[in-house]
Scaffold this active site. Structure first.
Site, PDB file in Angstrom:
ATOM      1  N   ARG A  37     -10.861   0.301   7.710  1.00  0.00           N
ATOM      2  CA  ARG A  37     -10.444  -1.079   8.001  1.00  0.00           C
ATOM      3  C   ARG A  37     -11.530  -1.892   8.679  1.00  0.00           C
ATOM      4  NH1 ARG A  37      -4.070  -1.660   8.670  1.00  0.00           N
ATOM      5  NH2 ARG A  37      -3.610   0.373   7.809  1.00  0.00           N
ATOM      6  N   ARG A  55      11.851  -5.061   5.614  1.00  0.00           N
ATOM      7  CA  ARG A  55      11.485  -3.648   5.425  1.00  0.00           C
ATOM      8  C   ARG A  55      12.248  -2.737   6.390  1.00  0.00           C
ATOM      9  NH1 ARG A  55       5.381  -1.548   5.706  1.00  0.00           N
ATOM     10  NH2 ARG A  55       5.421  -2.520   7.763  1.00  0.00           N
ATOM     11  N   LYS A  60       0.832  -1.218   0.000  1.00  0.00           N
ATOM     12  CA  LYS A  60       0.000   0.000   0.000  1.00  0.00           C
ATOM     13  C   LYS A  60       0.868   1.271   0.000  1.00  0.00           C
ATOM     14  CE  LYS A  60      -2.230  -1.092   3.790  1.00  0.00           C
ATOM     15  NZ  LYS A  60      -1.547  -2.364   4.101  1.00  0.00           N
ATOM     16  N   ARG A  75      10.218  -1.264  11.744  1.00  0.00           N
ATOM     17  CA  ARG A  75       9.002  -0.964  12.497  1.00  0.00           C
ATOM     18  C   ARG A  75       8.844  -2.013  13.589  1.00  0.00           C
ATOM     19  NH1 ARG A  75       4.004   0.337   8.503  1.00  0.00           N
ATOM     20  NH2 ARG A  75       2.928  -1.015   9.962  1.00  0.00           N
ATOM     21  N   ARG A 133      -1.463  -9.089  12.604  1.00  0.00           N
ATOM     22  CA  ARG A 133      -2.031  -8.033  11.744  1.00  0.00           C
ATOM     23  C   ARG A 133      -2.735  -8.651  10.544  1.00  0.00           C
ATOM     24  NH1 ARG A 133       3.412  -5.277  10.813  1.00  0.00           N
ATOM     25  NH2 ARG A 133       2.385  -4.107   9.142  1.00  0.00           N
TER      26      ARG A 133
HETATM   27  P1  AP5 Z   1       4.716  -1.505   2.007  1.00  0.00           P
HETATM   28  O1  AP5 Z   1       4.424  -0.722   0.772  1.00  0.00           O
HETATM   29  O2  AP5 Z   1       5.336  -0.799   3.153  1.00  0.00           O
HETATM   30  O3  AP5 Z   1       3.414  -2.326   2.457  1.00  0.00           O
HETATM   31  P2  AP5 Z   1       2.088  -1.834   3.184  1.00  0.00           P
HETATM   32  O4  AP5 Z   1       0.938  -2.515   2.548  1.00  0.00           O
HETATM   33  O5  AP5 Z   1       2.046  -0.336   3.258  1.00  0.00           O
HETATM   34  O6  AP5 Z   1       2.310  -2.488   4.598  1.00  0.00           O
HETATM   35  P3  AP5 Z   1       2.044  -1.912   6.058  1.00  0.00           P
HETATM   36  O7  AP5 Z   1       2.803  -2.799   6.975  1.00  0.00           O
HETATM   37  O8  AP5 Z   1       2.313  -0.446   6.138  1.00  0.00           O
HETATM   38  O9  AP5 Z   1       0.505  -2.159   6.194  1.00  0.00           O
HETATM   39  P4  AP5 Z   1      -0.340  -2.191   7.484  1.00  0.00           P
HETATM   40  O10 AP5 Z   1      -1.705  -2.024   6.957  1.00  0.00           O
HETATM   41  O11 AP5 Z   1      -0.117  -3.387   8.324  1.00  0.00           O
HETATM   42  O12 AP5 Z   1       0.248  -0.983   8.354  1.00  0.00           O
HETATM   43  P5  AP5 Z   1      -0.201   0.535   8.553  1.00  0.00           P
HETATM   44  O13 AP5 Z   1       0.997   1.342   8.755  1.00  0.00           O
HETATM   45  O14 AP5 Z   1      -1.155   0.946   7.535  1.00  0.00           O
HETATM   46  O15 AP5 Z   1       5.665  -2.731   1.546  1.00  0.00           O
HETATM   47  C1  AP5 Z   1       6.186  -3.632   2.503  1.00  0.00           C
HETATM   48  C2  AP5 Z   1       7.613  -4.069   2.093  1.00  0.00           C
HETATM   49  O16 AP5 Z   1       7.538  -4.793   0.869  1.00  0.00           O
HETATM   50  C3  AP5 Z   1       8.570  -2.888   1.817  1.00  0.00           C
HETATM   51  O17 AP5 Z   1       9.850  -3.239   2.246  1.00  0.00           O
HETATM   52  C4  AP5 Z   1       8.521  -2.709   0.292  1.00  0.00           C
HETATM   53  O18 AP5 Z   1       9.740  -2.180  -0.211  1.00  0.00           O
HETATM   54  C5  AP5 Z   1       8.290  -4.145  -0.185  1.00  0.00           C
HETATM   55  N1  AP5 Z   1       7.440  -4.236  -1.370  1.00  0.00           N
HETATM   56  C6  AP5 Z   1       6.278  -3.546  -1.608  1.00  0.00           C
HETATM   57  N2  AP5 Z   1       5.745  -3.927  -2.786  1.00  0.00           N
HETATM   58  C7  AP5 Z   1       6.566  -4.899  -3.294  1.00  0.00           C
HETATM   59  C8  AP5 Z   1       6.533  -5.699  -4.487  1.00  0.00           C
HETATM   60  N3  AP5 Z   1       5.537  -5.583  -5.395  1.00  0.00           N
HETATM   61  N4  AP5 Z   1       7.535  -6.610  -4.683  1.00  0.00           N
HETATM   62  C9  AP5 Z   1       8.533  -6.741  -3.756  1.00  0.00           C
HETATM   63  N5  AP5 Z   1       8.627  -5.999  -2.607  1.00  0.00           N
HETATM   64  C10 AP5 Z   1       7.649  -5.092  -2.378  1.00  0.00           C
HETATM   65  O19 AP5 Z   1      -0.989   0.430   9.950  1.00  0.00           O
HETATM   66  C11 AP5 Z   1      -0.249   0.144  11.129  1.00  0.00           C
HETATM   67  C12 AP5 Z   1      -1.179  -0.035  12.302  1.00  0.00           C
HETATM   68  O20 AP5 Z   1      -1.910   1.193  12.513  1.00  0.00           O
HETATM   69  C13 AP5 Z   1      -2.255  -1.119  12.182  1.00  0.00           C
HETATM   70  O21 AP5 Z   1      -1.755  -2.379  12.529  1.00  0.00           O
HETATM   71  C14 AP5 Z   1      -3.287  -0.600  13.209  1.00  0.00           C
HETATM   72  O22 AP5 Z   1      -2.859  -0.868  14.508  1.00  0.00           O
HETATM   73  C15 AP5 Z   1      -3.227   0.907  13.001  1.00  0.00           C
HETATM   74  N6  AP5 Z   1      -4.197   1.397  12.002  1.00  0.00           N
HETATM   75  C16 AP5 Z   1      -3.919   1.949  10.790  1.00  0.00           C
HETATM   76  N7  AP5 Z   1      -5.038   2.289  10.142  1.00  0.00           N
HETATM   77  C17 AP5 Z   1      -6.061   1.947  10.960  1.00  0.00           C
HETATM   78  C18 AP5 Z   1      -7.475   2.022  10.825  1.00  0.00           C
HETATM   79  N8  AP5 Z   1      -8.070   2.536   9.733  1.00  0.00           N
HETATM   80  N9  AP5 Z   1      -8.229   1.558  11.860  1.00  0.00           N
HETATM   81  C19 AP5 Z   1      -7.663   1.061  12.974  1.00  0.00           C
HETATM   82  N10 AP5 Z   1      -6.326   0.950  13.155  1.00  0.00           N
HETATM   83  C20 AP5 Z   1      -5.535   1.387  12.152  1.00  0.00           C
HETATM   84 MG    MG Z   2       2.042   1.111   4.798  1.00  0.00          MG
END
Ligand code: AP5
Ligand code: MG
Length: 213
Positions: free
Chosen positions: A87, A121, A13, A154, A165
């Protein structure tokens, strides 16, 4: 235009958001990044959030919608990309009542793949740029290419928290997805492909939406 980007942890994402906002001039709102900023600032809110994120649980809906809607007010009339919101079904309903979604993009990725990605990552805590130790390393180890900030892992990327997660995504976010399923606004893309292939498919979906809008 309001675009929402769904996908399990590590599905790409953040990586794809960076590309989409540049190409389509969207404002990127990542709820994960907003929450981590509160934690870094050690605000009262941040202190209460730390444990929730470290355990891989979801932040309560009321708090999350308040935080997100506060951001929406800052960008009236602008095209937005919401990364990580909604979410839950309750969040999807609240968003629909405030700022209806035009396009829901979903990145799919299996658990074994995201475990591998997230184990490598590293990210910049200053500007949020994301790297991977082997697939997408920074030019200088430990230093952000973009802003020269320090890179680190992270805390919620430990494998047992990633599993948690991922299961929260399946259990709670799939319910939010169902909200868009029959609306004709949802497009699923295979997030396991290369970043450029994924980007091309996402662009096709956005372009199709724009042609028909
Ligand atoms: P990356 O692009 O960072 O992946 P991502 O989908 O953004 O993963 P996140 O871990 O950020 O998602 P998440 O939803 O768990 O966390 P968030 O911060 O939103 O890519 C990951 C890795 O893969 C990188 O190293 C990248 O280089 C590599 N990569 C990417 N694409 C690739 C490809 N095609 N091929 C190879 N490598 C690739 O949320 C964190 C926390 O916040 C949640 O757990 C929750 O506690 C809270 N939270 C956030 N939003 C809400 C909400 N709406 N409601 C309640 N709690 C929430
Ligand atoms: Mg992210």
């Amino acid at each position: 235009m309001i675009v929402v980007l769904f996908g399990p942890p590590g599905s790409g994402k953040g990586t794809q958001s960076e590309k989409l906002v540049e190409k389509y001039h969207l404002v990127h709102l990542s709820t994960g990044a907003l929450l981590r900023r509160e934690i870094t600032q050690a605000s009262q809110l941040g202190l209460s959030l730390q444990g929730i994120l470290d355990r891989g649980e979801l932040v309560p809906d009321t708090l999350m919608t308040e935080l997100l809607f506060g951001q929406l007010k800052r960008y009236p009339g602008q095209a937005l990309l919401l990364d990580g919101f909604p979410r839950t079904r309750a969040q999807a309903e609240a968003l629909q009542a405030t700022a209806p979604v035009d396009l829901a993009l979903v990145l799919s990725a299996p658990l074994d793949l995201v475990l591998e990605r997230l184990s490598g990552r590293i990210l910049c805590h200053r500007c949020g740029a994301t790297y991977h130790r082997s697939h997408n390393p920074a030019r200088e180890a430990g230093v952000c290419d973009r802003c020269h900030g320090p890179l680190s892992v992270r805390p919620d990327d430990q494998p047992e928290i990633v599993r948690q997660r991922y299961s929260v995504y399946l259990a709670q976010t799939q319910a939010a997805l169902a909200f868009y399923q029959n609306s004709g606004k949802m497009r699923t893309v295979d997030g396991a492909r290369s970043p450029n292939q994924v980007f091309q498919e996402l662009c096709q979906a956005v372009d199709l939406y724009k042609v028909n809008a």
